[in-house]
Design a protein around this motif. Structure first.
Motif, PDB file in Angstrom:
ATOM      1  N   GLN A  65       0.138 -49.820   9.859  1.00  0.00           N
ATOM      2  CA  GLN A  65       1.283 -50.247   9.054  1.00  0.00           C
ATOM      3  C   GLN A  65       0.996 -50.085   7.568  1.00  0.00           C
ATOM      4  O   GLN A  65      -0.041 -50.535   7.066  1.00  0.00           O
ATOM      5  CB  GLN A  65       1.627 -51.698   9.386  1.00  0.00           C
ATOM      6  N   MET A  66       1.909 -49.454   6.867  1.00  0.00           N
ATOM      7  CA  MET A  66       1.712 -49.167   5.449  1.00  0.00           C
ATOM      8  C   MET A  66       1.573 -50.433   4.621  1.00  0.00           C
ATOM      9  O   MET A  66       0.807 -50.472   3.654  1.00  0.00           O
ATOM     10  CB  MET A  66       2.879 -48.325   4.923  1.00  0.00           C
ATOM     11  N   ALA A  67       2.308 -51.470   4.975  1.00  0.00           N
ATOM     12  CA  ALA A  67       2.259 -52.706   4.187  1.00  0.00           C
ATOM     13  C   ALA A  67       0.906 -53.397   4.289  1.00  0.00           C
ATOM     14  O   ALA A  67       0.571 -54.225   3.447  1.00  0.00           O
ATOM     15  CB  ALA A  67       3.368 -53.666   4.647  1.00  0.00           C
ATOM     16  N   ALA A  68       0.120 -53.047   5.307  1.00  0.00           N
ATOM     17  CA  ALA A  68      -1.165 -53.711   5.517  1.00  0.00           C
ATOM     18  C   ALA A  68      -2.218 -53.307   4.498  1.00  0.00           C
ATOM     19  O   ALA A  68      -3.172 -54.045   4.257  1.00  0.00           O
ATOM     20  CB  ALA A  68      -1.684 -53.414   6.926  1.00  0.00           C
ATOM     21  N   ARG A  69      -2.052 -52.121   3.914  1.00  0.00           N
ATOM     22  CA  ARG A  69      -3.075 -51.584   3.019  1.00  0.00           C
ATOM     23  C   ARG A  69      -2.421 -50.718   1.956  1.00  0.00           C
ATOM     24  O   ARG A  69      -1.393 -50.098   2.209  1.00  0.00           O
ATOM     25  CB  ARG A  69      -4.073 -50.702   3.800  1.00  0.00           C
ATOM     26  N   THR A  70      -3.061 -50.635   0.810  1.00  0.00           N
ATOM     27  CA  THR A  70      -2.613 -49.648  -0.167  1.00  0.00           C
ATOM     28  C   THR A  70      -2.871 -48.261   0.411  1.00  0.00           C
ATOM     29  O   THR A  70      -3.720 -48.095   1.307  1.00  0.00           O
ATOM     30  CB  THR A  70      -3.389 -49.789  -1.487  1.00  0.00           C
ATOM     31  N   PRO A  71      -2.206 -47.248  -0.073  1.00  0.00           N
ATOM     32  CA  PRO A  71      -2.446 -45.909   0.472  1.00  0.00           C
ATOM     33  C   PRO A  71      -3.886 -45.435   0.295  1.00  0.00           C
ATOM     34  O   PRO A  71      -4.425 -44.753   1.178  1.00  0.00           O
ATOM     35  CB  PRO A  71      -1.457 -45.023  -0.294  1.00  0.00           C
ATOM     36  N   THR A  72      -4.522 -45.799  -0.810  1.00  0.00           N
ATOM     37  CA  THR A  72      -5.910 -45.365  -0.991  1.00  0.00           C
ATOM     38  C   THR A  72      -6.843 -46.101  -0.030  1.00  0.00           C
ATOM     39  O   THR A  72      -7.826 -45.528   0.448  1.00  0.00           O
ATOM     40  CB  THR A  72      -6.357 -45.592  -2.450  1.00  0.00           C
ATOM     41  N   ALA A  73      -6.542 -47.363   0.289  1.00  0.00           N
ATOM     42  CA  ALA A  73      -7.353 -48.087   1.275  1.00  0.00           C
ATOM     43  C   ALA A  73      -7.190 -47.460   2.649  1.00  0.00           C
ATOM     44  O   ALA A  73      -8.165 -47.296   3.404  1.00  0.00           O
ATOM     45  CB  ALA A  73      -6.953 -49.563   1.308  1.00  0.00           C
ATOM     46  N   THR A  74      -5.967 -47.082   3.008  1.00  0.00           N
ATOM     47  CA  THR A  74      -5.743 -46.407   4.281  1.00  0.00           C
ATOM     48  C   THR A  74      -6.491 -45.081   4.322  1.00  0.00           C
ATOM     49  O   THR A  74      -7.110 -44.731   5.335  1.00  0.00           O
ATOM     50  CB  THR A  74      -4.240 -46.166   4.496  1.00  0.00           C
ATOM     51  N   ALA A  75      -6.452 -44.333   3.221  1.00  0.00           N
ATOM     52  CA  ALA A  75      -7.173 -43.067   3.159  1.00  0.00           C
ATOM     53  C   ALA A  75      -8.676 -43.281   3.324  1.00  0.00           C
ATOM     54  O   ALA A  75      -9.353 -42.478   3.975  1.00  0.00           O
ATOM     55  CB  ALA A  75      -6.875 -42.357   1.838  1.00  0.00           C
ATOM     56  N   MET A  76      -9.211 -44.364   2.751  1.00  0.00           N
ATOM     57  CA  MET A  76     -10.641 -44.663   2.912  1.00  0.00           C
ATOM     58  C   MET A  76     -10.974 -44.937   4.375  1.00  0.00           C
ATOM     59  O   MET A  76     -11.998 -44.469   4.883  1.00  0.00           O
ATOM     60  CB  MET A  76     -11.038 -45.850   2.036  1.00  0.00           C
ATOM     61  N   HIS A  77     -10.135 -45.735   5.047  1.00  0.00           N
ATOM     62  CA  HIS A  77     -10.347 -45.980   6.478  1.00  0.00           C
ATOM     63  C   HIS A  77     -10.382 -44.664   7.241  1.00  0.00           C
ATOM     64  O   HIS A  77     -11.277 -44.428   8.062  1.00  0.00           O
ATOM     65  CB  HIS A  77      -9.207 -46.839   7.031  1.00  0.00           C
ATOM     66  N   ALA A  78      -9.401 -43.809   6.986  1.00  0.00           N
ATOM     67  CA  ALA A  78      -9.278 -42.565   7.734  1.00  0.00           C
ATOM     68  C   ALA A  78     -10.443 -41.622   7.468  1.00  0.00           C
ATOM     69  O   ALA A  78     -11.024 -41.050   8.395  1.00  0.00           O
ATOM     70  CB  ALA A  78      -7.949 -41.884   7.394  1.00  0.00           C
TER      71      ALA A  78
END
Length: 336
Positions: A65-78
């Motif tokens: 879910q996008m609201a769970a993380r900033t886009p850069t945090a999501t990119a770091m996870h990925a």
């Protein structure tokens, strides 16, 4: 058409069958395994656990879910999991809805969802390509932040870690026609919530400009059983919850989608019953016909016939939620 295994999110606690199912799916030649999140378990941790116990199968978030993380945090996870798994990540993203975004994540639901999605994906692409510092002159996800309540000291940055793949696939969960059409322009694939192989016209216009290689990966409940009505009960329970409870009476994307698929009266009735607290009645109000056409349920021979309908359409990846290894094996044999 490739097969994937969709495990969903945890309920009360971790499901001890998930790792066994993921490993069996890999053994059977399934292309991918997918985890999810709502307001309990998160998508990335469970997927990392599966990654550590498998070696080939692709690893998808379906959806983060996008609201769970900033886009850069999501990119770091990925990018982190992509390195650890040897380049197996498929990043599935979705906006969710106002009730979850504002009620669980404590963030405003974007007034322009398409713009918010574009900015989010743009930031992630910049991280993965690592051609320079991340800079988004956006309304919802500005990088660096220049808002009136900030310090003004934000500095554009690019990731310290070099991503393993600049081309790590990004897929979006989208339901509205304009959102789906945008997905074909900015993402590598689409994760439909409901897909009926006999109603592909519902999405035809939205998918008209999808590029070559664009992934269409719907999820479908699958179970080999003799009693069709009993096998459809989990599908009806899921539909009752999503259509009745996953949204406000005046703004429920799932109910709107069911209406566009030809079941408007039934969708509104399910909503009405669920919001009145009559949840069992809401589940019973889900038409068997609708539950059946978006799933693969019944004896092996029936599933074989219906699977052929899925194979004839534009679906590239069928992500099945299967409760047992036998169903996984039957689908692998029928799809070979």
């Amino acid at each position: 058409m490739r097969l994937g295994l969709a495990l969903g999110y945890w309920g009360r606690g971790p499901d001890p069958r998930h790792l066994e199912l993921a490993r069996e799916a890999e053994r059977l030649g399934y292309d991918s395994v997918w985890t999810a999140e709502a307001w309990g378990s998160d998508a990335f941790t469970a997927l990392t656990w599966i990654a550590a116990h498998t070696s080939r199968i692709k690893l998808g978030t379906g959806i983060a879910q996008m609201a769970a993380r900033t886009p850069t945090a999501t990119a770091m996870h990925a990018l982190t999991l992509d390195h650890l798994s040897g380049g197996r990540v498929l990043l599935g993203l979705g906006l969710s809805g106002p009730q979850v975004v504002e009620g669980w994540y404590g963030r405003p639901f974007p007034k322009s969802p398409l713009t918010a999605t574009r900015e989010y994906v743009d930031a992630i692409r910049q991280v993965l390509h690592r051609q320079g510092p991340v800079e988004v002159a956006g309304r919802f996800y500005p990088h660096p932040y220049r808002g009136p309540d900030g310090t003004g000291l934000g500095k554009p940055l690019k990731p310290i870690t070099h991503p393993l793949r600049a081309t790590l696939p990004v897929l979006l969960g989208a339901e509205g026609p304009r959102n789906i059409a945008q997905t074909t322009r900015i993402a590598d694939g689409w994760l439909p919530l409901y897909w009926s192989p006999v109603r592909t016209e519902v999405y035809r216009e939205s998918l008209a400009k999808a590029p070559d290689g664009f992934l269409i990966a719907p999820m479908a409940r699958a179970v080999v059983c003799d009693d069709l009505a009993e096998g459809l009960l989990p599908v009806k329970a899921m539909l009752g919850f999503y259509i009745g409870g996953m949204g406000h009476a005046a703004r429920n994307f799932h109910a709107d989608l069911m209406a566009r698929m030809g079941y408007e009266e039934e969708a509104r009735r399910i909503q009405e019953l669920f919001l009145q607290g009559r949840k069992e009645e809401a589940v019973r109000a889900v038409p068997d016909a609708f539950a059946d056409e978006i799933s693969l349920v019944g004896p092996r021979e029936r599933i074989a016939e219906r699977l052929e309908l899925w194979r004839q359409g534009p679906v590239t990846d069928l992500l099945v939620t299967a409760p047992d290894p036998q169903t996984l094996r039957v689908l692998a044999e029928l799809n070979s």
